[in-house]
Structures are given as C-alpha cells and as structure tokens.
Design a protein around this motif. Structure first.
Motif, PDB file in Angstrom:
ATOM      1  N   LEU A 139       0.825  -1.204   0.000  1.00 29.20           N
ATOM      2  CA  LEU A 139       0.000   0.000   0.000  1.00 29.20           C
ATOM      3  C   LEU A 139       0.862   1.257   0.000  1.00 29.20           C
ATOM      4  CD1 LEU A 139      -3.016   0.766   0.225  1.00 29.20           C
ATOM      5  CD2 LEU A 139      -2.682   0.918   2.684  1.00 29.20           C
ATOM      6  N   LEU A 140       0.504   2.188  -0.858  1.00 30.89           N
ATOM      7  CA  LEU A 140       1.234   3.449  -0.910  1.00 30.89           C
ATOM      8  C   LEU A 140       0.692   4.380   0.160  1.00 30.89           C
ATOM      9  CD1 LEU A 140       1.279   4.005  -4.763  1.00 30.89           C
ATOM     10  CD2 LEU A 140       2.946   2.841  -3.338  1.00 30.89           C
ATOM     11  N   THR A 141       1.547   4.853   1.032  1.00 27.61           N
ATOM     12  CA  THR A 141       1.080   5.697   2.125  1.00 27.61           C
ATOM     13  C   THR A 141       1.771   7.048   2.143  1.00 27.61           C
ATOM     14  OG1 THR A 141       2.721   4.687   3.588  1.00 27.61           O
ATOM     15  CG2 THR A 141       0.518   3.715   3.579  1.00 27.61           C
TER      16      THR A 141
ATOM     17  N   SER B  35      -3.171   2.315  -3.385  1.00 25.31           N
ATOM     18  CA  SER B  35      -2.610   0.997  -3.679  1.00 25.31           C
ATOM     19  C   SER B  35      -2.964   0.523  -5.081  1.00 25.31           C
ATOM     20  CB  SER B  35      -3.092  -0.033  -2.650  1.00 25.31           C
ATOM     21  OG  SER B  35      -4.421  -0.453  -2.903  1.00 25.31           O
ATOM     22  N   CYS B  36      -3.891   1.214  -5.747  1.00 22.78           N
ATOM     23  CA  CYS B  36      -4.227   0.884  -7.139  1.00 22.78           C
ATOM     24  C   CYS B  36      -3.157   1.384  -8.106  1.00 22.78           C
ATOM     25  CB  CYS B  36      -5.579   1.493  -7.522  1.00 22.78           C
ATOM     26  SG  CYS B  36      -6.987   0.818  -6.616  1.00 22.78           S
ATOM     27  N   TYR B  37      -2.329   2.304  -7.656  1.00 30.08           N
ATOM     28  CA  TYR B  37      -1.260   2.850  -8.495  1.00 30.08           C
ATOM     29  C   TYR B  37      -0.034   1.931  -8.469  1.00 30.08           C
ATOM     30  CZ  TYR B  37      -3.502   7.424  -9.136  1.00 30.08           C
ATOM     31  OH  TYR B  37      -4.349   8.442  -9.509  1.00 30.08           O
ATOM     32  N   GLY B  38       0.855   2.146  -9.433  1.00 25.70           N
ATOM     33  CA  GLY B  38       2.179   1.537  -9.365  1.00 25.70           C
ATOM     34  C   GLY B  38       2.369   0.242 -10.118  1.00 25.70           C
ATOM     35  N   PHE B  39       1.444  -0.115 -11.022  1.00 26.81           N
ATOM     36  CA  PHE B  39       1.564  -1.397 -11.715  1.00 26.81           C
ATOM     37  C   PHE B  39       1.959  -1.261 -13.188  1.00 26.81           C
ATOM     38  CE2 PHE B  39      -1.131  -2.181  -8.062  1.00 26.81           C
ATOM     39  CZ  PHE B  39      -0.566  -3.337  -7.540  1.00 26.81           C
TER      40      PHE B  39
ATOM     41  N   CYS C 242      -8.319  -1.942  -8.961  1.00 29.96           N
ATOM     42  CA  CYS C 242      -9.223  -0.910  -9.484  1.00 29.96           C
ATOM     43  C   CYS C 242     -10.670  -1.399  -9.455  1.00 29.96           C
ATOM     44  CB  CYS C 242      -8.825  -0.526 -10.908  1.00 29.96           C
ATOM     45  SG  CYS C 242      -7.265   0.376 -11.036  1.00 29.96           S
ATOM     46  N   ASN C 243     -10.881  -2.658  -9.831  1.00 28.96           N
ATOM     47  CA  ASN C 243     -12.233  -3.218  -9.809  1.00 28.96           C
ATOM     48  C   ASN C 243     -12.819  -3.205  -8.403  1.00 28.96           C
ATOM     49  OD1 ASN C 243     -12.262  -3.718 -12.551  1.00 28.96           O
ATOM     50  ND2 ASN C 243     -11.654  -5.863 -12.363  1.00 28.96           N
TER      51      ASN C 243
ATOM     52  N   GLN D 123     -10.170   8.530 -11.103  1.00 26.56           N
ATOM     53  CA  GLN D 123      -8.799   8.025 -11.106  1.00 26.56           C
ATOM     54  C   GLN D 123      -8.766   6.518 -11.338  1.00 26.56           C
ATOM     55  OE1 GLN D 123      -6.171   9.320  -7.861  1.00 26.56           O
ATOM     56  NE2 GLN D 123      -7.605  10.989  -7.448  1.00 26.56           N
ATOM     57  N   ALA D 124      -9.645   5.794 -10.654  1.00 27.63           N
ATOM     58  CA  ALA D 124      -9.643   4.333 -10.767  1.00 27.63           C
ATOM     59  C   ALA D 124      -9.997   3.884 -12.179  1.00 27.63           C
ATOM     60  CB  ALA D 124     -10.614   3.731  -9.753  1.00 27.63           C
TER      61      ALA D 124
END
Length: 594
Positions: free
Chosen positions: A16-18, A50-54, A114-115, A139-140
């Motif tokens: 998770l990005l915090t 946490s949806c970012y970064g893939f 994202c889903n 964003q998602a």
C-alpha cells in the motif's frame, strides 16, 4: 463471503502506498474487512493509492531489443541479449530475457484493485464529499484503462474483467476478448472518467500539491489516443476502428490538451547546459506542476544513470556501455536541410549507402550538418564531451581512441556510438543529473494524430476538432519546428508522407520504447530487426576512414515476436481453472508453444 473478503484484502493491501496518507491502523492480526476499509477516510484513500504503481516503467534498455541499439552485453555469456538475438526465447524464459519481464500478473493485479475500488466506492459509507468520491472514481477508471492498454500492446487481446471476481466465479466462461473489444472497454473507461468535472472534484487538468503522478484528464486523453492508433494499425485492425475513427479521437485528444495548457517544451538552454530544447527536456524534471515542463503527460520512468549503465569507459565509476546506437539509427537522422542523407543501400548488408546528392551528406564527414536531435541523442566520434568546454575533450570512438569501438569489452561501444539522450554531461559519481523516459508526452499525441489523419484524410487536409484545425503535415511540422528542422513540404503523396512520417516518429521518440511497439503494429518487424550495422573508424594521420559493418544476424523477427507470450505458468493456471480450451488455440499467443 466474509472470509473471501478477508483473504482478498490481505493481498489488496500489500504494498500500500502511504506517502500522501496516514498509515493504516490495522488490527494486530493483520485482518480487516472491506466494509472497514470503505467506511474510513484514510483507509479508502489508502486503498486507492494501492491501485497505483503497476505500469511497467519505461527504460533505455528496451532499445537494445530493437534496431535502435546493439547492446554491449551481447558478448557477456548468458546475457539476455545473447538469448534474444539468437532467437532462443521461450514462453517459459521470456520474462528473464525481455525488456520488462512478464508484466501480465502485475497488470492484472492493478486491474483487480481498481475493480475492487470502483465496486465498493459506489456504496461506501466513508465520510467524504460526493465530489471527492467522484475524483477517486475517475482516477480508478483511468488507471484501469491504462493497465489494459499496457496489456494489449504486449499480449494482444486479453480477458476483460470489470468487477471483482467472486468465490463462485465460473472460470469456464472466461475468454480472451479481441484487441478491438479491449480498446472499446478502454475508451469507455476513459470516457467515464472524463464525464466527471474538470475540477478537483472530478478529473482535473491541473496537478495539485502532493498530487504528482495522479491521473489527470490529459492522461485519459493520451490513453485514448494511443489505444485507437494501435487499434487502427495493420497488426490489430479488424474494421472496428478505422483510421477515420482514430483521427476523430486523436484530434479531440490533441485539441483538448492544447486548449488546456499543454505545449511542446521549447526552452532554449545556454550552450554550456544542453545542445537544444530537445536535449534539455529529457533531463528536466516533470515534477513542477507544469510550470516549465508543459509537455509531459504521464511520467512513471525512474531517473536513470545513463553515465553509469550506458556510459563511456572514460566516465569514472561506469559499469557498462549498455544500448549502443546503431548505424541504422544514425542513418535515419536527416540532414539539417530536411533531406535524408541516404536513400538506401546497394548491398544486402547495408554497408554501401546510396547517397542523396541533394542532402549535402559527406561520407568522409558523416556527422556534420545533421538534425539537431542527432547531437542531443548520440555521442559520435568527434563529439564535444563537456559542453562547458567546447574546445576541450572530444569523444574518440576510432580504433585506438579513448572510447574506442570494441567487440570484446562491455565497457566500450559495440557500434561506434554511445547513448547521449537523457544524459546530462555533468552527471557522474557525485552528481546524478540524468533524466528518465516519459510514458506519455504531447509530441506523441501530435504524431498519433498525424498518423491517423494522413491515412484517413491525406497529408494536407485540415481536420477540425473544437478550436483545432490541423492537417497531418501541420502536426508533424509542429514537432519538427521544436527540433529546429524544416517542415514536411506541401503536396507529398500518401506513400511518401508515410515513409517520412515513420522516420520522423523513429527519431523524435528514439529510446523511449515506442520503436519496439511501432514496428510490430506496422507489421514490419521482419524488415527492421533481422540485423543491425555499426561504424568502425580508423585514424590515418589527421584523417579518419569510415567503414560500415554488419553484425551477426538476429533471430527475433519472426511473427511470434509480434506479441509477448503469456507466461506458461499463467496459461497452465488459466487452463486448470477454466477446464476449457487448449493453450495453442485459446490462450497462448501464436508461435509460443514450447
């Protein structure tokens, strides 16, 4: 079902990005339900982060898997370049021998997250304004579209999942959607995101404080532009998206970005900083809220150490020379007058060029009077090493020179050239000042529009979108003007325009990963990647003798290399879960059955 949610969240919260949010206050046993996440403001924002970064991060090394470069590690036993050039890649070994591994799993993990977010935010009891929820949702949707785009440009058609999979999901119903079907889904996701206001309570154009790397309207438009340009290209075209439809979407994307402050970077540097605006752009930060860099649309590439990993042997602390620009690429740089230096070759090995008499190109002085982007992108024999010392050290790639060509040393050029793009000449052990590869920038939107417009309307016919009225030629010329090059002439035939356009795209986007995908979607891989050439220079007194040479044939140009293979372990899992189909017919890409 509750047990399923607990298991799902265990993986969903991994990594998770915090950075912009408070740390999640998890129970001591590490378990938490989705209801608990989406009823808490910080946890909800944390899940979105946490949806970012893939997205696979673009990097200069992909050039070595194209005709842009021959890698200096092609002499290192067991290197991925030896395996790739020899055509000895399998669906099992592709991940460790390719430019970005096998990103299938990571991209689907991003899609899954994202889903989950999109599904749960609809009814989330979290205390947040509707505007903020709208912004998160936009964003998602944009992220999901981006992940699907990265999948299809590598793997072709893929399964579409638009909701989290339940424990009762029937895997036997899963199938690979066609490329065009996934593009339709991508466009729908982007349009959904763009349906929200262009404000902070929607999908904005602006990049606000602490929001660098967050999805914006420009990203959504850039995704649409690239997706539809690929869909209309020879490899993927099935009639769903023709060039006229691509032009409509590309024109809107370009018009919207231009109307909202995006511009080609044109800051002219001092002579002791960079050669020109094009050179300066690639080591200028994009994290400035578009104060100076108004060209970058989305930047995920890490800052590189070109001086170390694509460096010259005279750079203290360098480790390898990496991707060495080929003679084929050097030949593609036009003369400053806009003429091609050569019109072809009189031998199959491409070592005897046919000189364009109108160009002014001289075989005994081959680097004089070239496109300014050449000097920003390539270190050649005689190039000034340090721009603040114009009368000082010159690069010596000739045999016996300090940076001489070598076929036995990975710290010396294999081709007679070194990479200069992205590199700040001041970079070194005590000053990491090199740049990075942008994933999306405005110049690509100009070129995407030009490509579809010349195909659908012709080179010189203006296409209108909003306040924009521009022809394919106008779009290309905007890019060339920034580079300091003369424009394409009026009245070119479609075929002549296509040849010159494809060369322009090759030059403008060199070493930015586009070439790898462009030659595939154009279905010319078997023409471009059979072998590459270099330039061996010897010194005789004060004169130089230039001799072109051909490298050993490569074997990574057959049709199977048009797409990545799906990792065989993933194929086996899919077949095991679905119980249907066979890997050669339904799941594995053509030619990759090991």
């Amino acid at each position: 079902m509750k047990k399923y949610k607990l298991l799902l969240l265990t993986t969903a919260l991994t990594g998770l990005l915090t950075a912009c949010n408070e740390q999640l206050d998890l129970p001591t046993d590490g378990r938490i339900t989705m209801d608990q996440v989406f009823s808490d403001y910080n946890r909800t924002r944390g899940y979105l982060n946490s949806c970012y970064g893939f997205v696979p991060k673009p990097y200069m090394d992909r050039a070595s898997f194209t005709d842009e470069a021959q890698d200096a590690d092609d002499i290192t036993p067991g290197s991925r370049y030896i395996v790739w050039y020899g055509g000895n890649v399998t669906s099992t070994t592709y991940g460790k021998n390719s430019a970005d591994g096998s990103p299938w799993g990571d991209l689907y993990e991003g899609i899954r997250k994202c889903n989950v977010f999109i599904e749960n935010i609809k009814t989330a009891p979290v205390y947040a304004s509707e505007g903020e929820k709208n912004a998160w949702t936009a964003q998602a949707h944009t992220l999901r579209a981006l992940y699907y785009l990265q999948l299809i440009k590598r793997y072709g058609g893929v399964p579409i999942f638009d909701k989290p999979l339940g424990i009762d999901h029937d895997f036997s119903t899963d199938k690979r959607a066609k490329f065009s079907e996934v593009v339709t889904f991508i466009l729908s996701d982007c349009d959904k995101a763009l349906s929200y206001p262009a404000t902070r309570d929607g999908l904005p154009w602006e990049i606000f404080d602490n929001q660098y790397g967050i999805m914006t309207r420009a990203v959504a438009y850039a995704i649409k532009s690239q997706a539809v340009t690929y869909a209309a290209s020879p490899l993927w075209s099935d009639g769903t998206y023709d060039w006229a439809k691509a032009t409509e979407i590309n024109a809107e994307a370009l018009a919207e970005c231009l109307a909202n402050g995006y511009r080609l970077f044109d800051e002219k540097p001092a002579a002791n900083i960079a050669q020109n605006a094009y050179a300066l752009f690639f080591f200028t930060t994009s994290n400035d809220q578009r104060a100076t860099d108004k060209e970058t649309i989305y930047h995920v590439g890490d800052k590189m150490q070109v001086w170390r990993y694509a460096g010259m042997p005279t750079n203290p602390g360098m480790e390898r020379t990496g991707p060495c620009p080929t003679q084929d690429l050097v030949d593609a740089y036009e003369m400053a007058n806009g003429e091609a230096p050569i019109t072809g070759y009189s031998d199959e090995a491409r070592t005897v060029p046919v000189i364009n008499a109108k160009s002014g190109y001289k075989e005994n002085d081959p680097y004089a009077g070239r496109d300014p982007r050449f000097y920003a992108s390539v270190y050649y024999n005689g190039a000034v090493r340090n721009l603040d010392q114009p009368n000082g050290k010159k690069v010596e790639t000739f045999v016996g020179g300090e940076e001489e060509i070598s076929d036995i040393n990975r710290k010396h050029t294999r081709t007679g050239y070194y990479l200069r793009k992205f590199s700040n000449f001041r970079s070194g052990q005590n000053n990491d000042a090199d740049g990075a590869v942008r994933l999306m920038r405005l110049a690509e939107l100009y070129l995407n529009f030009a490509e579809s417009a010349y195909q659908s309307a012709g080179p010189d016919v203006p296409v209108k979108a909003g306040n924009l009225s521009m022809s394919a030629r106008d779009a290309v010329n905007a890019v060339r003007t920034r580079a300091g090059m003369p424009g394409f002439p009026l009245g070119m035939s479609k075929d002549a325009f296509e040849k010159k356009y494809r060369n322009e795209r090759r030059i403008e986007l060199a070493f930015e990963e586009h070439r790898f995908f462009d030659v595939r979607r154009w279905k010319i891989l078997d023409q471009t990647d059979r072998f590459v050439t270099g330039m061996r220079i010897t010194k005789s007194g004060s004169n130089y003798v230039y001799k072109r040479f051909k490298f050993q044939n490569r074997n990574a140009f057959s049709d199977k290399y048009l797409m990545y293979p799906i990792d065989q372990s993933e194929v086996d899992k899919i077949i095991g879960l679905s119980g249907t189909g066979s890997p050669d017919r339904d799941w594995q890409n053509p030619g990759w059955l090991d």
